[in-house]
Design a protein around this motif. Structure first.
Motif, PDB file in Angstrom:
ATOM      1  N   LEU A 109      -8.325   2.072   3.332  1.00 46.89           N
ATOM      2  CA  LEU A 109      -9.223   1.544   2.311  1.00 46.89           C
ATOM      3  C   LEU A 109      -9.110   2.363   1.020  1.00 46.89           C
ATOM      4  O   LEU A 109      -9.108   1.797  -0.081  1.00 46.89           O
ATOM      5  CB  LEU A 109     -10.666   1.560   2.818  1.00 46.89           C
ATOM      6  N   ALA A 110      -9.003   3.680   1.156  1.00 48.68           N
ATOM      7  CA  ALA A 110      -8.875   4.543  -0.018  1.00 48.68           C
ATOM      8  C   ALA A 110      -7.631   4.183  -0.827  1.00 48.68           C
ATOM      9  O   ALA A 110      -7.675   4.100  -2.065  1.00 48.68           O
ATOM     10  CB  ALA A 110      -8.827   6.011   0.413  1.00 48.68           C
ATOM     11  N   PHE A 111      -6.527   3.935  -0.154  1.00 45.26           N
ATOM     12  CA  PHE A 111      -5.297   3.539  -0.844  1.00 45.26           C
ATOM     13  C   PHE A 111      -5.432   2.144  -1.432  1.00 45.26           C
ATOM     14  O   PHE A 111      -4.918   1.857  -2.519  1.00 45.26           O
ATOM     15  CB  PHE A 111      -4.111   3.590   0.133  1.00 45.26           C
ATOM     16  N   ALA A 112      -6.116   1.251  -0.710  1.00 47.92           N
ATOM     17  CA  ALA A 112      -6.248  -0.135  -1.171  1.00 47.92           C
ATOM     18  C   ALA A 112      -7.023  -0.223  -2.478  1.00 47.92           C
ATOM     19  O   ALA A 112      -6.740  -1.078  -3.324  1.00 47.92           O
ATOM     20  CB  ALA A 112      -6.937  -0.984  -0.101  1.00 47.92           C
ATOM     21  N   ILE A 113      -7.993   0.670  -2.676  1.00 50.24           N
ATOM     22  CA  ILE A 113      -8.794   0.625  -3.904  1.00 50.24           C
ATOM     23  C   ILE A 113      -8.257   1.579  -4.970  1.00 50.24           C
ATOM     24  O   ILE A 113      -8.900   1.810  -6.000  1.00 50.24           O
ATOM     25  CB  ILE A 113     -10.277   0.963  -3.609  1.00 50.24           C
ATOM     26  N   VAL A 165       7.393  -7.221   6.864  1.00 46.55           N
ATOM     27  CA  VAL A 165       7.738  -6.788   5.504  1.00 46.55           C
ATOM     28  C   VAL A 165       8.516  -5.481   5.531  1.00 46.55           C
ATOM     29  O   VAL A 165       9.466  -5.289   4.767  1.00 46.55           O
ATOM     30  CB  VAL A 165       6.457  -6.647   4.644  1.00 46.55           C
ATOM     31  N   LEU A 166       8.136  -4.566   6.433  1.00 40.70           N
ATOM     32  CA  LEU A 166       8.890  -3.320   6.570  1.00 40.70           C
ATOM     33  C   LEU A 166      10.338  -3.587   6.973  1.00 40.70           C
ATOM     34  O   LEU A 166      11.266  -2.942   6.479  1.00 40.70           O
ATOM     35  CB  LEU A 166       8.225  -2.415   7.604  1.00 40.70           C
ATOM     36  N   ILE A 167      10.532  -4.527   7.883  1.00 42.55           N
ATOM     37  CA  ILE A 167      11.891  -4.890   8.291  1.00 42.55           C
ATOM     38  C   ILE A 167      12.665  -5.444   7.101  1.00 42.55           C
ATOM     39  O   ILE A 167      13.831  -5.093   6.864  1.00 42.55           O
ATOM     40  CB  ILE A 167      11.840  -5.921   9.443  1.00 42.55           C
ATOM     41  N   SER A 272       5.826   4.080  -1.542  1.00 46.77           N
ATOM     42  CA  SER A 272       7.102   4.620  -2.006  1.00 46.77           C
ATOM     43  C   SER A 272       8.174   3.545  -2.098  1.00 46.77           C
ATOM     44  O   SER A 272       8.923   3.481  -3.088  1.00 46.77           O
ATOM     45  CB  SER A 272       7.569   5.741  -1.064  1.00 46.77           C
ATOM     46  N   MET A 273       8.254   2.686  -1.090  1.00 49.29           N
ATOM     47  CA  MET A 273       9.291   1.659  -1.096  1.00 49.29           C
ATOM     48  C   MET A 273       9.020   0.590  -2.151  1.00 49.29           C
ATOM     49  O   MET A 273       9.938   0.134  -2.833  1.00 49.29           O
ATOM     50  CB  MET A 273       9.413   1.037   0.306  1.00 49.29           C
ATOM     51  N   TRP A 281       2.400  -1.959  -7.297  1.00 47.15           N
ATOM     52  CA  TRP A 281       1.059  -2.503  -7.055  1.00 47.15           C
ATOM     53  C   TRP A 281       0.916  -3.126  -5.668  1.00 47.15           C
ATOM     54  O   TRP A 281      -0.196  -3.213  -5.116  1.00 47.15           O
ATOM     55  CB  TRP A 281       0.713  -3.523  -8.129  1.00 47.15           C
ATOM     56  N   LEU A 282       2.052  -3.543  -5.090  1.00 45.99           N
ATOM     57  CA  LEU A 282       1.985  -4.118  -3.753  1.00 45.99           C
ATOM     58  C   LEU A 282       1.608  -3.082  -2.700  1.00 45.99           C
ATOM     59  O   LEU A 282       1.163  -3.430  -1.606  1.00 45.99           O
ATOM     60  CB  LEU A 282       3.334  -4.754  -3.377  1.00 45.99           C
ATOM     61  N   GLY A 283       1.774  -1.804  -3.033  1.00 42.96           N
ATOM     62  CA  GLY A 283       1.352  -0.755  -2.103  1.00 42.96           C
ATOM     63  C   GLY A 283      -0.136  -0.836  -1.827  1.00 42.96           C
ATOM     64  O   GLY A 283      -0.575  -0.691  -0.682  1.00 42.96           O
ATOM     65  N   ASN A 284      -0.932  -1.087  -2.892  1.00 43.00           N
ATOM     66  CA  ASN A 284      -2.381  -1.243  -2.712  1.00 43.00           C
ATOM     67  C   ASN A 284      -2.703  -2.477  -1.878  1.00 43.00           C
ATOM     68  O   ASN A 284      -3.607  -2.470  -1.041  1.00 43.00           O
ATOM     69  CB  ASN A 284      -3.067  -1.358  -4.072  1.00 43.00           C
TER      70      ASN A 284
END
Length: 480
Positions: A109-113, A165-167, A272-273, A281-284
């Motif tokens: 959640l911390a990363f998402a926000i 998505v990781l694959i 990172s990827m 922004w997709l990391g969030n």
């Protein structure tokens, strides 16, 4: 209208498959395993062969023959006392695991926000643990299959889709010529065994696949339990292996080894990827998805073991207060009790913010109890095949004594090595580690035996119809 309501109450093969998958497979541990690089393949496959496959096969036979989960399976083989012990061990290990999983929820959640710094805040972590856990409890208390819908769709969003998505990202990484990181390049296909700690880590990895049997308590909510549950188990095994192996290799290829040991490593990996491909922004977004998936996993675990514990308790093994059910026929007494325990454990994060290693050690020790439950389950399968050879089984395991025997031996080995630390701990000195594990196992494992010894006639809350049905079954068993 009633027919429509009844139809909507069934669990589908899809729901049971996803519920089983997310009960076992979690993205949280992928970065830690990615440190092993190519050796992670063997470290996933060997425990899968020795534990996951036997558990899936044996669980499918037991669930398609005896409805009610591990409590009923062990009870049918060894009696009510041992059935109660088995479900208690599954339940209590689960309760002490909640803070770790929910702390991971808080980090996601911390990363998402966009506030990754909050993942190190004890107050934030405690607040998220308490709010999310009681939300999961509220959903479970609604009865029906609401929990199944939330957990299955949440599992798709937060576990299956991110794994896919990781694959995809791994393929993109290789196709675009991005640098391959040290975790992968410096590894071999064979795990390094440098001492007892390395051996302990490899053998104890069987617990990465724990939980295949948890949702068997819901088999009576499927339209065709014998056929549908078996199908869902086999589909779940395939998904679990896909979620674990290829995404782990992707992370080891793309992320430097120094970043893989972090508690929030999976969020770091996605960020990172995505940044490398110009869509940071997709990391969030995916941190938010992982947040949802982790909640779905908790919801699945909240409803399963507690339902089995209630079934045991109603035979007179738990005080009436813990047998209380709400208007939806849900085990409100047990859910409130475990909620209070989780809330109390969550408060430790406020007092000691850097407490994750303590909880990891506690969960690792409690896992020894879970292995005892699996030993009972495998032994029950062997005994029931001999005891009820003519009963109609929805699925029969070929060479069951061999398959169950392999799983049983794997659990005994994992139980023994659980008394040795996999690595040096700053929390528990290795000189007293074995003693501490023994104390935890005794403290958490002894309550069901105490309840059994103190049981009273008025603890038996079954209706007369239920008692008569049980008595008839016992008479039939004696005739056999």
């Amino acid at each position: 209208m009633d027919l429509y309501a009844e139809k909507k109450s069934y669990l589908s093969v899809f729901q049971m498959t996803i519920m089983t998958t997310i009960t076992v497979a979690s993205l949280r541990g992928l970065p830690a395993m990615a440190i092993e690089g190519k050796a992670s393949i063997i470290m996933y496959l060997v425990p899968a062969i020795l534990f996951l496959v036997p558990t899936a096969l044996v669980g499918a036979e037991l669930a398609s023959t005896y409805q009610g989960g591990v409590y009923v399976w062990v009870k049918e083989a060894f009696g009510n006392k041992w059935g109660f012990l088995a479900i208690w061990l599954q339940w209590i290990q689960n309760v002490v695991w909640y803070p770790i999983q929910l702390a991971f929820v808080a980090a996601a959640l911390a990363f998402a926000i966009g506030r990754p710094d909050l993942s190190n805040s004890g107050l934030f972590t405690t607040a998220v643990i308490i709010i999310v856990y009681w939300l999961a409890t509220f959903l479970s208390l609604q009865g029906g299959n609401l929990f199944a819908k939330v957990s299955s769709y949440g599992g798709m969003i937060g576990t299956i889709i991110p794994a896919v998505v990781l694959i995809f990202l791994g393929g993109m990484w290789l196709a675009t010529g991005e640098p391959i990181r040290d975790a992968y390049t410096e590894s071999s296909f064979l795990p390094k065994v440098t001492g007892i700690g390395s051996l302990v880590l490899i053998i104890s990895n069987v617990l990465a696949y724990a939980g295949m049997e948890v949702n068997a308590v819901h088999v009576d909510q499927m339209r065709n339990p014998k056929k549908d549950y078996t199908k869902s188990v086999f589909l779940a095994v395939i998904l679990i292996m896909l979620v674990f192996i290829i995404p782990t290799l992707t992370i080891s290829i793309a992320i430097p080894k120094r970043d893989l040991g972090l508690d929030n490593g999976i969020m770091v990996a996605f960020s990172s990827m995505f940044e490398r491909f110009g869509v940071g922004w997709l990391g969030n977004v995916f941190a938010g998805a992982i947040f949802i998936g982790a909640i779905a996993s908790v919801i699945t675990w909240v409803s399963g073991p507690s339902k089995g514990l209630l079934a045991a308790g109603r035979t007179g093994l738990l005080p009436p207060l813990l047998q209380k059910k709400n208007k939806h026929d849900v085990q409100v007494g047990i859910l409130i009790l475990q909620g209070l325990i989780v809330t109390a454990l969550a408060m430790i994060y406020v007092l000691i913010p850097d407490v994750s290693e303590v909880f990891l050690a506690l969960v690792g020790m409690a896992a020894a109890l879970y292995l005892i439950m699996y030993v009972l389950m495998y032994a029950a399968a062997i005994i029931l095949r001999k005891k009820d050879p003519k009963i109609k089984r929805g699925y029969s395991v070929p060479a069951l004594p061999l398959v169950a025997g392999i799983g049983l031996i794997a659990c005994v080995l994992a139980f023994v090595v659980s008394f040795f630390p996999a690595q040096t701990s700053s929390v528990i000195p290795s000189s007293i580690y074995t003693l501490v594990v023994l104390v935890v196992v005794v403290i958490l494992g002894i309550p069901p035996l105490v309840f059994y010894a103190l049981r009273k006639p008025n603890w038996d809350r079954r209706t007369e119809v239920e008692k008569q049905a049980t008595a008839r079954l016992e008479e039939l068993e004696e005739e056999k």
